[in-house]
Design a protein around this motif. Structure first.
Motif, mmCIF file in Angstrom:
data_model
loop_
_atom_site.group_PDB
_atom_site.id
_atom_site.type_symbol
_atom_site.label_atom_id
_atom_site.label_comp_id
_atom_site.label_asym_id
_atom_site.label_seq_id
_atom_site.Cartn_x
_atom_site.Cartn_y
_atom_site.Cartn_z
ATOM 1 N N SER A 162 37.016 40.943 51.089
ATOM 2 C CA SER A 162 37.671 41.617 49.978
ATOM 3 C C SER A 162 37.295 43.089 49.873
ATOM 4 N N ASN A 163 36.126 43.465 50.402
ATOM 5 C CA ASN A 163 35.638 44.834 50.203
ATOM 6 C C ASN A 163 35.353 45.598 51.487
ATOM 7 N N PHE A 164 35.699 45.024 52.601
ATOM 8 C CA PHE A 164 35.546 45.761 53.851
ATOM 9 C C PHE A 164 36.568 45.230 54.860
ATOM 10 N N THR A 165 36.879 46.023 55.830
ATOM 11 C CA THR A 165 37.857 45.640 56.846
ATOM 12 C C THR A 165 37.143 44.981 58.019
ATOM 13 N N GLN A 200 25.196 35.839 58.948
ATOM 14 C CA GLN A 200 25.149 37.298 58.862
ATOM 15 C C GLN A 200 26.441 37.860 58.295
ATOM 16 N N LEU A 201 27.573 37.212 58.615
ATOM 17 C CA LEU A 201 28.861 37.639 58.079
ATOM 18 C C LEU A 201 28.920 37.419 56.569
ATOM 19 N N ILE A 202 28.425 36.290 56.108
ATOM 20 C CA ILE A 202 28.375 36.026 54.665
ATOM 21 C C ILE A 202 27.528 37.098 53.966
ATOM 22 N N GLU A 203 26.361 37.357 54.524
ATOM 23 C CA GLU A 203 25.472 38.334 53.897
ATOM 24 C C GLU A 203 26.066 39.744 53.930
ATOM 25 N N LYS A 204 26.805 40.056 54.964
ATOM 26 C CA LYS A 204 27.491 41.346 55.027
ATOM 27 C C LYS A 204 28.529 41.439 53.921
ATOM 28 N N SER A 205 29.297 40.373 53.741
ATOM 29 C CA SER A 205 30.300 40.361 52.681
ATOM 30 C C SER A 205 29.647 40.443 51.304
ATOM 31 N N GLN A 206 28.547 39.716 51.116
ATOM 32 C CA GLN A 206 27.858 39.738 49.824
ATOM 33 C C GLN A 206 27.318 41.124 49.486
ATOM 34 N N SER A 207 26.958 41.880 50.486
ATOM 35 C CA SER A 207 26.365 43.200 50.247
ATOM 36 C C SER A 207 27.330 44.166 49.577
ATOM 37 N N PHE A 208 28.620 43.845 49.579
ATOM 38 C CA PHE A 208 29.620 44.719 48.968
ATOM 39 C C PHE A 208 29.839 44.387 47.483
ATOM 40 N N TYR A 209 29.199 43.331 46.996
ATOM 41 C CA TYR A 209 29.362 42.947 45.591
ATOM 42 C C TYR A 209 28.199 43.490 44.768
ATOM 43 N N LYS A 210 28.510 44.265 43.744
ATOM 44 C CA LYS A 210 27.479 44.784 42.855
ATOM 45 C C LYS A 210 27.016 43.718 41.870
ATOM 46 N N ASP A 211 27.937 42.865 41.465
ATOM 47 C CA ASP A 211 27.615 41.815 40.498
ATOM 48 C C ASP A 211 27.272 40.524 41.241
ATOM 49 N N THR A 212 25.987 40.221 41.325
ATOM 50 C CA THR A 212 25.559 39.023 42.053
ATOM 51 C C THR A 212 25.796 37.738 41.266
ATOM 52 N N LEU A 213 26.239 37.866 40.005
ATOM 53 C CA LEU A 213 26.592 36.688 39.216
ATOM 54 C C LEU A 213 28.091 36.421 39.224
#
Length: 386
Positions: A162-165, A200-213
């Motif tokens: 959702s936040n990176f290509t 690693q792909l999941i963690e990369k995607s998660q890194s683009f979310y500011k709201d961890t909740l």
């Protein structure tokens, strides 16, 4: 153990039509649900945020009858509007987002068959259809029809990217691994290197979310832990169960921290997952279950069944009936059976610490929660005829 001790320390209510003496209890064969209202009032249910309900084994028809009646009373008279059930967290959460494209998915299509396919649970789903009850899941397994059908389409593609290509290789990795773990689960043949890349792909995607909740971030977290759970199962079935238990606690904690903060909630699952203290019976098992977590973190009331005898259906083959193993003679259920009680509510805070609820146990009975409902003779759940 004599009659006075049983009457004073154990029995709060007797569930049957009309009975005035111990002798009249014998022969009573059906649970009288008309007394549930009085029971919940006596237990001061309005002062609790969480109510825990369970079943010793799945497909326990009598326990399910009692549970559905309690749930109905909690919804209609005590302000409870949410049921967290031992089923797919991801599918049930996504359905409750009320995306118009998902109206064809009913809630019970994403819930384990021991509830969705039995007559005893029908009134619970009727409450949901009427808008009186919302049903969410707390299990980490991705088994619901919703996620099964969307394991390779744009819904979860957008969740990951959702936040990176993504690169083409990331797209292919996502499609391959996610489809495999959802559709095959234990038979997943994804290589260890691809799983590592997927993490690693999941963690990369998660890194683009500011709201961890946010649910987007947490859905990725749930998928990550689910894949770890599957990987563990290939090495140790016991460690898989421990991981699943830990993931259930994580899901419950997330829901109560976000969606249902300060709201009244009912939790329904197998006793092993929802009864405080019961996992202590399993050597080298998880440290806590959902019941332990809730007892320590929220104002929680537990009302859980304990059987003496009867039959249930097999989880692996619902047409097969399994005879329940009777408890040993020195256990409380056996003592109540000898006194001819058909149903009784046991206040665990008033049980002598030397009384045993389960075999080979020496800890105080109150560790197992607040109340147990004794069922002398259970019966298999009734399958819905389609």
């Amino acid at each position: 153990m004599n009659y006075k001790i049983i009457h004073i320390l154990v029995i709060i209510f007797i569930f049957f039509n009309t009975v005035k003496s111990t002798a009249q209890i014998q022969g009573v064969s059906k649970f009288d649900t008309s007394n549930v209202s009085n029971l919940l009032n006596q237990l001061k249910v309005d002062s609790f945020q969480i109510v825990l309900l369970g079943e010793e084994n799945h497909y326990d028809g009598v326990a399910m009858k009692i549970n559905q009646k309690i749930i109905t009373e909690l919804v209609q008279k005590h302000g409870f509007k949410t049921l967290l059930i031992e089923s797919d967290f991801e599918s049930l959460y996504q359905i409750n987002l009320q995306d118009k494209r998902e109206k064809e998915y009913s809630v019970n299509q994403n819930i384990y068959n021991c509830w969705s396919k039995v007559v005893e649970a029908v009134p619970i789903f009727e409450l949901e259809k009427k808008g009186l009850l919302q049903i969410y899941g707390f299990d980490s397994r991705l088994h619901g029809r919703f996620i099964q059908n969307h394991s390779q389409d744009s819904i979860y593609y957008r969740l990951f990217f959702s936040n990176f290509t993504p690169t083409e290789s990331e797209k292919q990795l996502f499609n391959h691994v996610f489809k495999s773990i959802v559709s095959l689960e234990f038979k997943d043949t994804t290589s260890e290197s691809k799983r590592t890349d997927f993490f690693q792909l999941i963690e990369k995607s998660q890194s683009f979310y500011k709201d961890t909740l946010s649910i987007q971030y947490y859905s990725l977290e749930n998928i990550k832990h689910y894949l770890k759970q599957i990987c563990i199962e290939k090495v140790s079935s016991l460690n898989y169960m421990i991981a699943r238990e830990e993931n259930m606690v994580r899901n419950v904690a997330y829901l109560l921290k976000t969606k249902f903060k300060n709201e009244k909630v009912i939790l329904l699952g197998a006793n092993i997952h929802v009864q405080p203290g019961v996992i202590n019976l399993n050597e080298n098992y998880a440290k806590i279950n959902c019941g332990d977590y809730l007892k320590n973190s929220h104002k929680t009331l537990s009302i859980l069944p304990v059987n003496y005898s009867g039959k249930r259906r097999s989880v692996s083959n619902i047409q097969k009936l399994i005879k329940i193993q009777k408890p040993k003679r020195n256990l409380l259920a056996s003592i109540l059976h000898k006194l001819n009680y058909q149903f009784a509510v046991i206040d665990l805070s008033k049980i002598n610490k030397y009384n045993l609820i389960y075999k080979n146990e020496v800890i105080s009975p109150k560790v197992y929660g607040d109340y147990l409902i004794f069922i002398d003779q259970t019966e298999p759940s009734t399958l819905i005829q389609l």
